[in-house]
Motif scaffolding. Structure first.
Motif, PDB file in Angstrom:
ATOM      1  N   ALA A  41       1.065  -1.227  -0.072  1.00 53.03           N
ATOM      2  CA  ALA A  41       0.040  -0.051  -0.029  1.00 53.03           C
ATOM      3  C   ALA A  41       1.033   1.294  -0.046  1.00 53.03           C
ATOM      4  O   ALA A  41       0.750   2.309  -0.696  1.00 53.03           O
ATOM      5  CB  ALA A  41      -0.876   0.180   1.113  1.00 53.03           C
ATOM      6  N   LEU A  42       2.124   1.100   0.635  1.00 53.72           N
ATOM      7  CA  LEU A  42       3.082   2.167   0.594  1.00 53.72           C
ATOM      8  C   LEU A  42       3.858   2.547  -0.334  1.00 53.72           C
ATOM      9  O   LEU A  42       3.830   3.651  -0.965  1.00 53.72           O
ATOM     10  CB  LEU A  42       3.804   2.070   1.945  1.00 53.72           C
ATOM     11  N   LEU A  43       4.173   1.314  -1.197  1.00 58.43           N
ATOM     12  CA  LEU A  43       5.005   1.619  -2.335  1.00 58.43           C
ATOM     13  C   LEU A  43       4.856   0.380  -3.043  1.00 58.43           C
ATOM     14  O   LEU A  43       5.209  -0.850  -2.889  1.00 58.43           O
ATOM     15  CB  LEU A  43       6.672   1.530  -1.801  1.00 58.43           C
ATOM     16  N   PRO A  44       3.838   0.513  -4.121  1.00 59.70           N
ATOM     17  CA  PRO A  44       3.551  -0.742  -4.917  1.00 59.70           C
ATOM     18  C   PRO A  44       4.548  -0.894  -6.192  1.00 59.70           C
ATOM     19  O   PRO A  44       4.442  -1.044  -7.137  1.00 59.70           O
ATOM     20  CB  PRO A  44       2.216  -0.287  -5.617  1.00 59.70           C
ATOM     21  N   ALA A  45       5.696  -1.282  -5.587  1.00 57.22           N
ATOM     22  CA  ALA A  45       6.723  -1.580  -6.581  1.00 57.22           C
ATOM     23  C   ALA A  45       6.851  -2.857  -6.956  1.00 57.22           C
ATOM     24  O   ALA A  45       6.394  -3.794  -6.329  1.00 57.22           O
ATOM     25  CB  ALA A  45       8.276  -1.273  -5.895  1.00 57.22           C
ATOM     26  N   PRO A  46       7.159  -3.374  -8.212  1.00 57.71           N
ATOM     27  CA  PRO A  46       7.184  -4.873  -8.435  1.00 57.71           C
ATOM     28  C   PRO A  46       7.870  -5.787  -7.629  1.00 57.71           C
ATOM     29  O   PRO A  46       7.373  -6.885  -7.152  1.00 57.71           O
ATOM     30  CB  PRO A  46       8.168  -4.636  -9.755  1.00 57.71           C
ATOM     31  N   GLU A  47       9.173  -5.318  -6.824  1.00 54.15           N
ATOM     32  CA  GLU A  47       9.741  -6.263  -5.845  1.00 54.15           C
ATOM     33  C   GLU A  47       8.824  -6.361  -4.506  1.00 54.15           C
ATOM     34  O   GLU A  47       8.926  -7.564  -4.132  1.00 54.15           O
ATOM     35  CB  GLU A  47      11.160  -5.708  -5.448  1.00 54.15           C
ATOM     36  N   VAL A  48       8.266  -5.312  -4.227  1.00 54.34           N
ATOM     37  CA  VAL A  48       7.253  -5.495  -3.311  1.00 54.34           C
ATOM     38  C   VAL A  48       6.092  -6.841  -3.522  1.00 54.34           C
ATOM     39  O   VAL A  48       5.514  -7.601  -2.848  1.00 54.34           O
ATOM     40  CB  VAL A  48       6.344  -4.436  -2.865  1.00 54.34           C
ATOM     41  N   LYS A  49       5.610  -6.386  -4.830  1.00 52.14           N
ATOM     42  CA  LYS A  49       4.493  -7.225  -5.131  1.00 52.14           C
ATOM     43  C   LYS A  49       4.878  -8.784  -5.367  1.00 52.14           C
ATOM     44  O   LYS A  49       4.312  -9.909  -4.894  1.00 52.14           O
ATOM     45  CB  LYS A  49       4.130  -6.924  -6.698  1.00 52.14           C
ATOM     46  N   GLY A  50       6.154  -8.812  -5.695  1.00 54.48           N
ATOM     47  CA  GLY A  50       7.107 -10.277  -5.966  1.00 54.48           C
ATOM     48  C   GLY A  50       6.902 -11.053  -4.631  1.00 54.48           C
ATOM     49  O   GLY A  50       6.670 -12.213  -4.429  1.00 54.48           O
ATOM     50  N   LEU A  82      -0.570 -11.060  -8.529  1.00 54.83           N
ATOM     51  CA  LEU A  82       0.534 -10.181  -8.250  1.00 54.83           C
ATOM     52  C   LEU A  82       1.881 -10.598  -8.848  1.00 54.83           C
ATOM     53  O   LEU A  82       2.685  -9.806  -9.197  1.00 54.83           O
ATOM     54  CB  LEU A  82       0.850 -10.342  -6.438  1.00 54.83           C
ATOM     55  N   VAL A  83       2.280 -11.905  -8.976  1.00 55.74           N
ATOM     56  CA  VAL A  83       3.457 -12.561  -9.698  1.00 55.74           C
ATOM     57  C   VAL A  83       3.450 -12.038 -11.138  1.00 55.74           C
ATOM     58  O   VAL A  83       4.340 -11.585 -11.939  1.00 55.74           O
ATOM     59  CB  VAL A  83       3.804 -13.935  -9.414  1.00 55.74           C
ATOM     60  N   GLU A  84       2.259 -12.053 -11.868  1.00 56.75           N
ATOM     61  CA  GLU A  84       2.048 -11.545 -13.286  1.00 56.75           C
ATOM     62  C   GLU A  84       2.392 -10.312 -13.345  1.00 56.75           C
ATOM     63  O   GLU A  84       3.102  -9.703 -14.142  1.00 56.75           O
ATOM     64  CB  GLU A  84       0.716 -11.940 -13.742  1.00 56.75           C
ATOM     65  N   GLN A  85       1.936  -9.477 -12.337  1.00 55.43           N
ATOM     66  CA  GLN A  85       2.072  -7.898 -12.429  1.00 55.43           C
ATOM     67  C   GLN A  85       3.665  -7.758 -12.318  1.00 55.43           C
ATOM     68  O   GLN A  85       4.315  -6.696 -13.043  1.00 55.43           O
ATOM     69  CB  GLN A  85       1.280  -7.264 -11.308  1.00 55.43           C
ATOM     70  N   ALA A  86       4.054  -8.315 -11.139  1.00 57.40           N
ATOM     71  CA  ALA A  86       5.659  -8.049 -11.078  1.00 57.40           C
ATOM     72  C   ALA A  86       6.552  -8.575 -12.091  1.00 57.40           C
ATOM     73  O   ALA A  86       7.533  -8.027 -12.428  1.00 57.40           O
ATOM     74  CB  ALA A  86       5.758  -8.803  -9.726  1.00 57.40           C
ATOM     75  N   THR A  93      10.394 -12.101  -7.075  1.00 56.19           N
ATOM     76  CA  THR A  93       9.372 -12.321  -8.188  1.00 56.19           C
ATOM     77  C   THR A  93       9.692 -13.485  -9.000  1.00 56.19           C
ATOM     78  O   THR A  93       8.782 -14.444  -9.091  1.00 56.19           O
ATOM     79  CB  THR A  93       9.576 -11.156  -9.167  1.00 56.19           C
ATOM     80  N   LEU A  94      11.151 -13.858  -9.010  1.00 54.44           N
ATOM     81  CA  LEU A  94      11.345 -15.140  -9.626  1.00 54.44           C
ATOM     82  C   LEU A  94      10.899 -16.566  -8.614  1.00 54.44           C
ATOM     83  O   LEU A  94      10.420 -17.504  -9.135  1.00 54.44           O
ATOM     84  CB  LEU A  94      12.712 -15.304 -10.128  1.00 54.44           C
ATOM     85  N   GLN A  95      11.301 -16.361  -7.518  1.00 51.29           N
ATOM     86  CA  GLN A  95      10.772 -17.298  -6.711  1.00 51.29           C
ATOM     87  C   GLN A  95       9.343 -17.564  -6.548  1.00 51.29           C
ATOM     88  O   GLN A  95       8.828 -18.500  -6.558  1.00 51.29           O
ATOM     89  CB  GLN A  95      11.394 -17.123  -5.107  1.00 51.29           C
ATOM     90  N   VAL A 119      17.335 -18.324 -14.066  1.00 47.20           N
ATOM     91  CA  VAL A 119      17.447 -17.102 -14.233  1.00 47.20           C
ATOM     92  C   VAL A 119      17.580 -16.429 -12.990  1.00 47.20           C
ATOM     93  O   VAL A 119      18.452 -15.369 -12.826  1.00 47.20           O
ATOM     94  CB  VAL A 119      15.860 -16.484 -14.771  1.00 47.20           C
ATOM     95  N   LEU A 120      17.237 -16.840 -11.936  1.00 48.24           N
ATOM     96  CA  LEU A 120      17.142 -16.441 -10.744  1.00 48.24           C
ATOM     97  C   LEU A 120      18.775 -16.453 -10.105  1.00 48.24           C
ATOM     98  O   LEU A 120      19.145 -15.529  -9.517  1.00 48.24           O
ATOM     99  CB  LEU A 120      16.565 -17.526  -9.621  1.00 48.24           C
TER     100      LEU A 120
END
Length: 428
Positions: free
Chosen positions: A228-237, A281-285, A302-304, A331-332
């Motif tokens: 909610a504070l920072l909707p960054a891809p790594e947070v979503k991941g 969420l992972v699809e968005q990330a 995100t990869l995990q 990739v990871l």
């Protein structure tokens, strides 16, 4: 109900509130008082006051707010009478002892732990101290539990926490969420801490239970606050990864409390709502870093999470797309090489290409030495040796894993495997 029965019921209620809410109350007291140790004392004094006053007054509608106000007043009393606090700097002393009206009980305290976690993860603190302090103060893990997770002595761990608290006080590190332009640089350690908390809840490092739902659910709650504070891809991941793991929690432990491995879990009992949320969420990330200008690297979380999503999509263990999982591990390892990720890739290769292929990779990793104290590396080697019929090697590897295991359910599981191997060896 008798007087004794009423007292027992109230005692149970206070204990329940302590288990569920004490860390929230502590986080707010730390913000209000500006001192970790004073807040800890205030927390315990507030619960003592609750035990004294609630039998006559009843449990308040908002027990957290009552406890915060009670703790603040107890701290003010303490600083006025206790000579130990005379060495506090004048500004801090004035702020704590300010006879202003009590903290407004209508003030929301939901985000105070988020403020506290950013304080505990401040870059002025050493990385190991950031993690230790957050696990202790935000999540309430004991010094012994954290020390076990870090493979250090409780004394060493306690010293790290004391030094971190002193640094926060001496450097006047603020109890607040960073400004938006500071958030990205501060995020990595926060995500790492949240994931460590989740892992301790998902697979407890020690004790009589395999999982600690209070910790895994707390990590997910913190993950949602961060999103909610920072909707960054790594947070979503990271949130996706935790949700996808959590979806399997109910099937990971048998009725007897023993671990149930992934291929033996009842997938019909996996939480489809959590899986759906995690996959979204992972699809968005996965999409957002490529859409950025310039493109950003995918995060390891995100990869995990993508790997966990592949497992979640398989109707049975036999249907698992191990080719895709191996590719994601490749990739990871390019994004964030680690011996644990390499071990997991070796296990995936064993599932794709056979146990001998995976065992060769695990042996190579163990020869490098970084995983020698990692119980799951020896357990994985034991399992592959068992599948290959190399029973003596399997038994030796399981015994090494047993030496490194402090979780009672895991110990019982390994002991069961060893008993099976002894029977097979005797039959042979």
């Amino acid at each position: 109900m008798t007087v004794d029965g009423e007292a027992a019921k109230l005692s149970d209620r206070v204990e329940e509130i302590y288990r569920r809410e004490s860390r929230r109350v502590l986080a707010t007291l730390i913000r209000l008082l500006g001192d970790f140790d004073l807040a800890e004392e205030a927390l315990h004094e507030a619960f003592r006051a609750a035990i004294e006053h609630w039998p006559a007054q009843g449990v308040p509608d908002n027990p957290c707010a009552w406890l915060v106000s009670a703790g603040r007043f107890k701290a003010i009393d303490a600083i006025r009478r206790d000579a130990r606090f005379t060495t506090l700097d004048e500004e801090l002393a004035a702020a704590i002892a300010d006879p202003a009206p009590a903290w407004d009980e209508s003030e929301p305290i939901e985000d105070d732990r988020l403020r506290l976690i950013f304080t505990c993860c401040h870059p002025a603190l050493a990385p190991d101290a950031q993690v230790a302090l957050t696990l202790r103060e935000v999540c309430g893990l004991t010094t012994e539990e954290i020390a076990s997770a870090f493979l250090v002595s409780p004394t060493t761990l306690a010293q790290r926490i004391v030094r971190a608290k002193a640094k926060i006080r001496a450097a006047r590190i603020p109890y607040q969420v960073p400004e938006p332009n500071e958030l990205p640089a501060r995020l990595d350690n926060v995500l790492r801490v949240v994931y460590l908390v989740f892992n301790e809840g998902y697979n407890a490092s020690a004790g009589s239970a395999l999982t600690r739902h209070d910790l895994s659910s707390e990590a997910i709650r913190l993950g949602r606050l961060l999103l909610a504070l920072l909707p960054a891809p790594e947070v979503k991941g990271l949130l996706a990864l935790m949700l996808l793991h959590e979806s399997r929690r109910g099937t990971r432990v048998s009725a007897e409390g023993a671990p149930v491995l992934l291929d033996a879990q009842d997938r019909g009992q996996w939480d489809r709502a959590l899986i759906g949320e995690g996959k979204s969420l992972v699809e968005q990330a996965l999409r957002e870093p490529h859409a950025a200008n310039p493109p950003r690297a995918l995060s390891s979380y995100t990869l995990q999470a993508a790997i966990s999503a592949v497992h979640a999509e398989a109707a049975s263990a036999a249907d698992t797309d191990w080719e895709q999982i191996v590719g994601l591990y490749d990739v990871l390892l390019r994004v964030e090489a680690s011996p644990v990720a390499a071990l997991n890739r070796a296990v995936a290769i064993a599932m794709r290409d056979g146990p001998a292929a995976g065992l060769a990779l695990i042996d190579a990793l163990l020869d490098e030495g970084e995983l020698d104290e990692y119980r799951l590396a020896h357990a994985a080697r034991a399992e592959l040796c068992r599948r290959l019929g190399r029973l003596e090697e399997s038994s030796a590897a399981y015994r090494r894993a047993l030496e490194l295991t402090q979780s009672e359910p895991e110990r019982r599981f390994i002991e069961g495997r060893l008993a099976e191997l002894d029977v097979k060896g005797g039959a042979g």
